[in-house]
Design a protein around this motif. Structure first.
Motif, PDB file in Angstrom:
ATOM      1  N   CYS A  12       0.810  -1.229   0.000  1.00 28.57           N
ATOM      2  CA  CYS A  12       0.000   0.000   0.000  1.00 28.57           C
ATOM      3  C   CYS A  12       0.842   1.277   0.000  1.00 28.57           C
ATOM      4  CB  CYS A  12      -0.931   0.009   1.199  1.00 28.57           C
ATOM      5  SG  CYS A  12      -0.045   0.090   2.780  1.00 28.57           S
ATOM      6  N   GLY A  13       2.095   1.180   0.421  1.00 28.67           N
ATOM      7  CA  GLY A  13       2.965   2.359   0.428  1.00 28.67           C
ATOM      8  C   GLY A  13       2.800   3.263   1.644  1.00 28.67           C
ATOM      9  N   THR A  14       1.941   2.868   2.582  1.00 31.43           N
ATOM     10  CA  THR A  14       1.749   3.712   3.769  1.00 31.43           C
ATOM     11  C   THR A  14       3.066   3.943   4.500  1.00 31.43           C
ATOM     12  OG1 THR A  14      -0.493   2.892   4.018  1.00 31.43           O
ATOM     13  CG2 THR A  14       0.497   3.864   5.978  1.00 31.43           C
ATOM     14  N   CYS A  15       3.868   2.889   4.619  1.00 24.08           N
ATOM     15  CA  CYS A  15       5.116   2.992   5.391  1.00 24.08           C
ATOM     16  C   CYS A  15       6.042   4.067   4.850  1.00 24.08           C
ATOM     17  CB  CYS A  15       5.829   1.644   5.430  1.00 24.08           C
ATOM     18  SG  CYS A  15       5.936   0.853   3.823  1.00 24.08           S
ATOM     19  N   THR A  16       6.080   4.230   3.527  1.00 22.50           N
ATOM     20  CA  THR A  16       6.972   5.254   2.974  1.00 22.50           C
ATOM     21  C   THR A  16       6.314   6.629   3.020  1.00 22.50           C
ATOM     22  OG1 THR A  16       6.158   4.862   0.743  1.00 22.50           O
ATOM     23  CG2 THR A  16       8.097   3.607   1.416  1.00 22.50           C
ATOM     24  N   ASN A  17       4.991   6.644   2.845  1.00 20.43           N
ATOM     25  CA  ASN A  17       4.318   7.946   2.848  1.00 20.43           C
ATOM     26  C   ASN A  17       4.356   8.629   4.205  1.00 20.43           C
ATOM     27  OD1 ASN A  17       3.597   8.099   0.124  1.00 20.43           O
ATOM     28  ND2 ASN A  17       1.892   6.699   0.443  1.00 20.43           N
ATOM     29  N   VAL A  18       4.399   7.856   5.281  1.00 21.15           N
ATOM     30  CA  VAL A  18       4.410   8.475   6.620  1.00 21.15           C
ATOM     31  C   VAL A  18       5.841   8.694   7.138  1.00 21.15           C
ATOM     32  CG1 VAL A  18       2.156   7.525   7.259  1.00 21.15           C
ATOM     33  CG2 VAL A  18       4.241   6.254   7.858  1.00 21.15           C
ATOM     34  N   CYS A  19       6.822   8.264   6.384  1.00 20.78           N
ATOM     35  CA  CYS A  19       8.201   8.291   6.901  1.00 20.78           C
ATOM     36  C   CYS A  19       8.831   9.682   6.790  1.00 20.78           C
ATOM     37  CB  CYS A  19       9.043   7.282   6.117  1.00 20.78           C
ATOM     38  SG  CYS A  19      10.753   7.263   6.672  1.00 20.78           S
ATOM     39  N   PRO A  20       9.456  10.162   7.856  1.00 15.92           N
ATOM     40  CA  PRO A  20      10.069  11.499   7.800  1.00 15.92           C
ATOM     41  C   PRO A  20      11.318  11.593   6.933  1.00 15.92           C
ATOM     42  CG  PRO A  20      10.461  10.470   9.942  1.00 15.92           C
ATOM     43  CD  PRO A  20       9.521   9.574   9.195  1.00 15.92           C
ATOM     44  N   THR A  21      11.865  10.442   6.491  1.00 20.35           N
ATOM     45  CA  THR A  21      13.098  10.525   5.700  1.00 20.35           C
ATOM     46  C   THR A  21      12.918  10.081   4.252  1.00 20.35           C
ATOM     47  OG1 THR A  21      13.912   8.308   6.213  1.00 20.35           O
ATOM     48  CG2 THR A  21      14.439  10.026   7.803  1.00 20.35           C
ATOM     49  N   CYS A  22      11.763   9.481   3.918  1.00 19.45           N
ATOM     50  CA  CYS A  22      11.559   9.061   2.521  1.00 19.45           C
ATOM     51  C   CYS A  22      11.379  10.299   1.645  1.00 19.45           C
ATOM     52  CB  CYS A  22      10.314   8.176   2.400  1.00 19.45           C
ATOM     53  SG  CYS A  22      10.641   6.460   2.862  1.00 19.45           S
ATOM     54  N   PHE A  23      11.963  10.295   0.468  1.00 20.73           N
ATOM     55  CA  PHE A  23      11.914  11.507  -0.363  1.00 20.73           C
ATOM     56  C   PHE A  23      11.654  11.208  -1.840  1.00 20.73           C
ATOM     57  CE2 PHE A  23      16.224   9.989   0.034  1.00 20.73           C
ATOM     58  CZ  PHE A  23      16.687  10.000  -1.281  1.00 20.73           C
ATOM     59  N   CYS A  24      11.372   9.955  -2.189  1.00 19.97           N
ATOM     60  CA  CYS A  24      11.202   9.623  -3.607  1.00 19.97           C
ATOM     61  C   CYS A  24       9.942  10.267  -4.180  1.00 19.97           C
ATOM     62  CB  CYS A  24      11.119   8.113  -3.791  1.00 19.97           C
ATOM     63  SG  CYS A  24      12.716   7.348  -3.520  1.00 19.97           S
ATOM     64  N   TYR A  25      10.069  10.762  -5.369  1.00 16.79           N
ATOM     65  CA  TYR A  25       8.911  11.369  -6.027  1.00 16.79           C
ATOM     66  C   TYR A  25       8.943  11.026  -7.510  1.00 16.79           C
ATOM     67  CZ  TYR A  25      12.072  14.897  -7.875  1.00 16.79           C
ATOM     68  OH  TYR A  25      13.105  15.525  -8.539  1.00 16.79           O
ATOM     69  N   THR A  26       7.836  11.237  -8.174  1.00 10.92           N
ATOM     70  CA  THR A  26       7.763  11.073  -9.618  1.00 10.92           C
ATOM     71  C   THR A  26       7.071  12.311 -10.176  1.00 10.92           C
ATOM     72  OG1 THR A  26       7.145   9.562 -11.398  1.00 10.92           O
ATOM     73  CG2 THR A  26       5.565   9.796  -9.602  1.00 10.92           C
ATOM     74  N   SER A  27       6.920  12.375 -11.484  1.00  8.88           N
ATOM     75  CA  SER A  27       6.273  13.571 -12.041  1.00  8.88           C
ATOM     76  C   SER A  27       5.390  13.176 -13.217  1.00  8.88           C
ATOM     77  CB  SER A  27       7.314  14.591 -12.474  1.00  8.88           C
ATOM     78  OG  SER A  27       8.063  14.076 -13.539  1.00  8.88           O
ATOM     79  N   VAL A  28       4.455  14.050 -13.499  1.00 10.59           N
ATOM     80  CA  VAL A  28       3.543  13.809 -14.611  1.00 10.59           C
ATOM     81  C   VAL A  28       3.223  15.167 -15.235  1.00 10.59           C
ATOM     82  CG1 VAL A  28       1.460  13.886 -13.152  1.00 10.59           C
ATOM     83  CG2 VAL A  28       1.404  12.618 -15.283  1.00 10.59           C
ATOM     84  N   ASP A  29       3.074  15.209 -16.545  1.00  8.71           N
ATOM     85  CA  ASP A  29       2.698  16.457 -17.221  1.00  8.71           C
ATOM     86  C   ASP A  29       1.188  16.498 -17.398  1.00  8.71           C
ATOM     87  OD1 ASP A  29       5.343  17.018 -17.330  1.00  8.71           O
ATOM     88  OD2 ASP A  29       5.460  17.254 -19.501  1.00  8.71           O
ATOM     89  N   VAL A  30       0.565  17.558 -16.894  1.00 10.68           N
ATOM     90  CA  VAL A  30      -0.904  17.661 -16.936  1.00 10.68           C
ATOM     91  C   VAL A  30      -1.284  18.844 -17.832  1.00 10.68           C
ATOM     92  CG1 VAL A  30      -2.988  17.919 -15.537  1.00 10.68           C
ATOM     93  CG2 VAL A  30      -0.979  16.784 -14.563  1.00 10.68           C
ATOM     94  N   PRO A  31      -1.897  18.566 -18.991  1.00  7.47           N
ATOM     95  CA  PRO A  31      -2.296  19.679 -19.867  1.00  7.47           C
ATOM     96  C   PRO A  31      -3.586  20.343 -19.381  1.00  7.47           C
ATOM     97  CG  PRO A  31      -2.816  17.570 -20.896  1.00  7.47           C
ATOM     98  CD  PRO A  31      -2.195  17.247 -19.564  1.00  7.47           C
TER      99      PRO A  31
END
Ligand code: SF4
Ligand code: SF4
Length: 355
Positions: A242-261
């Motif tokens: 589910c990714g909860t563990c990384t989303n609540v973590c104070p040190t996780c920093f990974c991100y992605t990006s998307v272009d929205v027209p």
């Protein structure tokens, strides 16, 4: 002229609300507030909204340094001109616990050490960090990660609860300025204050049960040696990805990006948002190859990055023992228990080798 910074002062609790009100002069005030049974860091207007009697917030204050969703830039499809709407404002984050202060110091290393991110730098320069002491619950293991106390992290002021007063440690010239600007609220330290302050260290240490503290001695090496351990497969069977563990973590920093027209198709926004190494698409590359194809691969990756990758990258463990990942995991997977299982397995193997 000699430059002298006071090291500490005492703030009577009766003056806390006046002190918090005065902080608004230094920027937008952010502090922990109650939300149902839980707590969140949010923008506050009145000191009465602030709740210091909390163990952990759902999300760490990281979200005010690196927003979970942010616009990097926008561009015109017609002439390819670029625009940025980035604007940092002064902010004061009040009521941060020691583990989260250390989490911010780790982010500082990530974002500022090599090739500094100008946006993070700008936000960080405009942010005042004020910590407050805390009482651990059964999920906390900051004593094992050496983050139970604020020393070693970067902050401006730190308030330690010593009964009727707060012992206010001053950690930067900005912190000194803030205290000086409200000096009528503070008094000088007396011997009893210092004794009470020293006693809080011992008291906090005594609140951790031995079983809630993992042995992190040479943990990077242990995790590397256990790369092929069956523990990863077994623990990952329960993981929902589910990714909860990384989303609540104070040190996780990974991100992605998307272009929205936009709807007319004339302008496109590049939106960055937090992602998780626990999601399958995280490791998908061109050509359709997944570097972390199975849930066990992804499960192991999180521990590996926290306990081997960060020490390599920033010379610190990537875990500050806040306990959020264990407390919030819907499958009740515990970071401490996984580490213990790995450690036990490793010790067993080592025994077999040495016997
Ligand atoms: S929070 Fe728990 S279930 Fe969700 S991805 Fe993390 S370990 Fe798996
Ligand atoms: S890995 Fe878990 S315990 Fe460690 S800092 Fe992240 S959320 Fe907190």
């Amino acid at each position: 002229m000699e430059f002298h910074i006071e090291r500490a002062k005492v703030l009577p609790k009766a003056n806390l609300h006046s002190f918090i009100s005065g902080l608004k002069k230094w920027g937008k005030l952010i502090a922990p507030v109650r939300k149902g049974e839980k707590f969140v860091f949010t923008h506050v207007e009145k000191p009465e909204e602030v709740e210091l009697n909390y163990t952990r917030t759902i999300l760490p204050p990281k979200k005010f340094l690196v927003p979970y969703r942010r616009e990097r830039f926008s561009y015109s499809v017609e002439d390819l001109s670029f625009k940025t709407n980035f604007k940092a404002e002064n902010q004061v984050i009040f009521g941060i616990h020691s583990c989260d202060l250390h989490g911010i110091s780790i982010l500082d290393s990530i974002y500022l050490k090599e090739n500094p991110d100008p946006r993070y730098l700008e936000v960080r320069k405009r942010t005042v960090l004020i910590g407050v002491s805390c009482v651990p619950d059964e999920f906390c293991f900051c004593l094992a990660t050496a983050t139970a106390f604020p020393e070693g992290a970067s902050w401006d002021l730190f308030l330690t609860d010593i009964g009727a007063d707060y012992f206010v440690s001053i950690g930067s010239p900005k912190g000194d300025e803030i205290v000086y600007s409200q000096r009528s609220l503070f008094r000088d330290i007396e011997k009893e204050d210092l004794n009470a302050y020293k006693a809080t260290t011992l008291k906090k240490k005594s609140l951790f049960k031995p079983e809630q503290l993992p042995d992190l001695e040479r943990i990077s090496h242990v995790v590397e040696l256990e790369y092929d351990s069956e523990v990863w497969q077994e623990e990952a069977k329960r993981c929902l990805g589910c990714g909860t563990c990384t989303n609540v973590c104070p040190t996780c920093f990974c991100y992605t990006s998307v272009d929205v027209p936009n709807i007319a198709g004339t302008e496109v926004k590049r939106i960055e948002f937090t992602t998780s190494c626990q999601y399958p698409y995280y490791s998908l590359v061109a050509g359709g190859h997944y570097f972390k194809a199975t849930r066990a691969d992804r499960f192991k990756h999180r521990y590996y990055h926290k306990l081997v990758g960060y020490p390599y990258q920033v010379e610190m463990l990537g875990c500050v023992g806040c306990g959020r990942c264990s407390a919030e995991c819907p499958a009740s997977i515990s970071m401490v228990e996984t580490i213990k299982r790995l450690r036990g397995c490793n010790e067993k193997e080592l025994r077999e080798v040495t016997e």
